[in-house]
Design a protein around this motif. Structure first.
Motif, PDB file in Angstrom:
ATOM      1  N   PRO A   8      75.145  66.713 -35.533  1.00  0.00           N
ATOM      2  CA  PRO A   8      74.215  67.523 -34.735  1.00  0.00           C
ATOM      3  C   PRO A   8      72.950  67.920 -35.502  1.00  0.00           C
ATOM      4  O   PRO A   8      71.855  67.961 -34.921  1.00  0.00           O
ATOM      5  N   LEU A   9      73.078  68.188 -36.786  1.00  0.00           N
ATOM      6  CA  LEU A   9      71.890  68.529 -37.581  1.00  0.00           C
ATOM      7  C   LEU A   9      70.931  67.343 -37.668  1.00  0.00           C
ATOM      8  O   LEU A   9      69.715  67.511 -37.562  1.00  0.00           O
ATOM      9  N   ILE A  10      71.471  66.163 -37.841  1.00  0.00           N
ATOM     10  CA  ILE A  10      70.625  64.966 -37.900  1.00  0.00           C
ATOM     11  C   ILE A  10      69.936  64.749 -36.544  1.00  0.00           C
ATOM     12  O   ILE A  10      68.751  64.406 -36.499  1.00  0.00           O
ATOM     13  N   LEU A  11      70.662  64.950 -35.445  1.00  0.00           N
ATOM     14  CA  LEU A  11      70.074  64.802 -34.121  1.00  0.00           C
ATOM     15  C   LEU A  11      68.959  65.822 -33.879  1.00  0.00           C
ATOM     16  O   LEU A  11      67.910  65.486 -33.329  1.00  0.00           O
ATOM     17  N   ILE A  12      69.167  67.059 -34.286  1.00  0.00           N
ATOM     18  CA  ILE A  12      68.143  68.099 -34.112  1.00  0.00           C
ATOM     19  C   ILE A  12      66.888  67.747 -34.896  1.00  0.00           C
ATOM     20  O   ILE A  12      65.766  67.852 -34.383  1.00  0.00           O
ATOM     21  N   VAL A  13      67.054  67.316 -36.149  1.00  0.00           N
ATOM     22  CA  VAL A  13      65.905  66.938 -36.981  1.00  0.00           C
ATOM     23  C   VAL A  13      65.185  65.735 -36.361  1.00  0.00           C
ATOM     24  O   VAL A  13      63.950  65.682 -36.318  1.00  0.00           O
ATOM     25  N   GLY A  14      65.935  64.770 -35.848  1.00  0.00           N
ATOM     26  CA  GLY A  14      65.333  63.590 -35.217  1.00  0.00           C
ATOM     27  C   GLY A  14      64.531  63.949 -33.974  1.00  0.00           C
ATOM     28  O   GLY A  14      63.422  63.449 -33.770  1.00  0.00           O
ATOM     29  N   VAL A  15      65.074  64.814 -33.127  1.00  0.00           N
ATOM     30  CA  VAL A  15      64.371  65.234 -31.915  1.00  0.00           C
ATOM     31  C   VAL A  15      63.101  65.996 -32.279  1.00  0.00           C
ATOM     32  O   VAL A  15      62.039  65.790 -31.676  1.00  0.00           O
ATOM     33  N   MET A  16      63.179  66.880 -33.252  1.00  0.00           N
ATOM     34  CA  MET A  16      61.985  67.633 -33.682  1.00  0.00           C
ATOM     35  C   MET A  16      60.917  66.689 -34.222  1.00  0.00           C
ATOM     36  O   MET A  16      59.732  66.865 -33.951  1.00  0.00           O
ATOM     37  N   PHE A  17      61.337  65.676 -34.984  1.00  0.00           N
ATOM     38  CA  PHE A  17      60.384  64.704 -35.512  1.00  0.00           C
ATOM     39  C   PHE A  17      59.687  63.945 -34.382  1.00  0.00           C
ATOM     40  O   PHE A  17      58.463  63.761 -34.399  1.00  0.00           O
ATOM     41  N   MET A  18      60.444  63.521 -33.383  1.00  0.00           N
ATOM     42  CA  MET A  18      59.860  62.767 -32.269  1.00  0.00           C
ATOM     43  C   MET A  18      58.908  63.641 -31.449  1.00  0.00           C
ATOM     44  O   MET A  18      57.862  63.175 -30.995  1.00  0.00           O
ATOM     45  N   MET A  19      59.261  64.914 -31.251  1.00  0.00           N
ATOM     46  CA  MET A  19      58.393  65.804 -30.478  1.00  0.00           C
ATOM     47  C   MET A  19      57.077  66.058 -31.214  1.00  0.00           C
ATOM     48  O   MET A  19      56.012  66.034 -30.592  1.00  0.00           O
ATOM     49  N   THR A  20      57.128  66.306 -32.516  1.00  0.00           N
ATOM     50  CA  THR A  20      55.888  66.561 -33.251  1.00  0.00           C
ATOM     51  C   THR A  20      55.042  65.298 -33.352  1.00  0.00           C
ATOM     52  O   THR A  20      53.824  65.372 -33.320  1.00  0.00           O
ATOM     53  N   ARG A  21      55.692  64.146 -33.432  1.00  0.00           N
ATOM     54  CA  ARG A  21      54.945  62.894 -33.506  1.00  0.00           C
ATOM     55  C   ARG A  21      54.186  62.627 -32.206  1.00  0.00           C
ATOM     56  O   ARG A  21      53.012  62.253 -32.224  1.00  0.00           O
ATOM     57  N   SER A  22      54.816  62.852 -31.051  1.00  0.00           N
ATOM     58  CA  SER A  22      54.138  62.624 -29.776  1.00  0.00           C
ATOM     59  C   SER A  22      53.017  63.651 -29.577  1.00  0.00           C
ATOM     60  O   SER A  22      51.959  63.329 -29.021  1.00  0.00           O
TER      61      SER A  22
END
Length: 167
Positions: A8-22
Motif C-alpha cells: 500500500p505504501l508503494i501504491l500511495i507513492v506511485g499515485v502521488m507521483f502520477m498526480m504531480t506529474r500530470s
C-alpha cells in the motif's frame, strides 16, 4: 516489515507521483500557451471575458476589451489563447467561410460578388438587421413613466367606451 504493509505504501507513492506529474504537464502547457501570446491575438480570461492582446510584458498583458478600453492583466489570468477564426466566431458571430466546392454544389456568382462587396465596405449582416425597423430599447426612467401614463390613459378610454367608468 511484511509485504502487506509495503505494497500500500508503494501504491500511495506511485499515485502521488502520477498526480504531480500530470499537474506539472498541465502547468507547462499553460505556460507555453501564455508565452505564445502576441499583439493582435484574441484571448479569454479565467473570468470569461474576451479581449484582444495589445501588449505583452514580462508578467502582465495589456488587453483591449472594446474599442478604446484597455486593461492590464497578469499572464496567469489568461485562460485560453484563441485562434482568429474561433475568436471571431465567439465575439463577433462571424462563422468561418467554407472553401468553394466542398459541398459539391455550384455557387451563384452574383451572391459571391454581393457578399464580397458587403465585407469590403465593413457592413455585416448583423449591421443590416440592426438598421431595420426595430427601435432601440431605452432604459431611461422617464420613458418608463411616460409608458405607464400612456397605458393608464388607454385603460381609462377603454372603460369609458364600455360605460363602466364611474362619474
Amino acid at each position: 516489515m511484511s509485504i502487506g504493509i509495503l505494497l500500500p505504501l508503494i501504491l500511495i507513492v506511485g499515485v502521488m507521483f502520477m498526480m504531480t506529474r500530470s499537474q506539472k504537464t498541465k502547468q507547462r502547457q499553460a505556460l507555453e500557451m501564455r508565452n505564445k501570446m502576441e499583439p493582435g491575438t484574441g484571448v479569454r480570461t479565467i473570468g470569461g471575458m474576451y479581449a484582444v492582446v495589445k501588449e505583452v510584458n514580462d508578467e502582465t498583458v495589456l488587453l483591449e476589451i472594446t474599442d478604446g478600453v484597455h486593461a492590464h492583466f497578469t499572464k496567469s489570468a489568461i485562460g485560453t489563447v484563441l485562434s482568429e477564426e474561433e475568436f471571431n466566431r465567439i465575439v463577433h458571430g462571424i462563422e468561418p467561410e467554407e472553401p468553394a466546392g466542398l459541398d459539391g454544389e455550384a455557387e451563384d456568382g452574383a451572391d459571391a460578388v454581393a457578399g464580397d462587396a458587403a465585407s469590403a465596405d465593413g457592413v455585416t449582416d448583423a449591421d443590416k438587421a440592426a438598421d431595420g425597423d426595430e427601435e432601440p430599447i431605452s432604459l431611461d426612467k422617464s420613458d418608463a413613466d411616460a409608458e405607464q401614463d400612456g397605458s393608464a390613459a388607454k385603460d381609462d378610454a377603454a372603460k369609458e367606451q364600455n360605460g363602466s367608468a364611474s362619474k
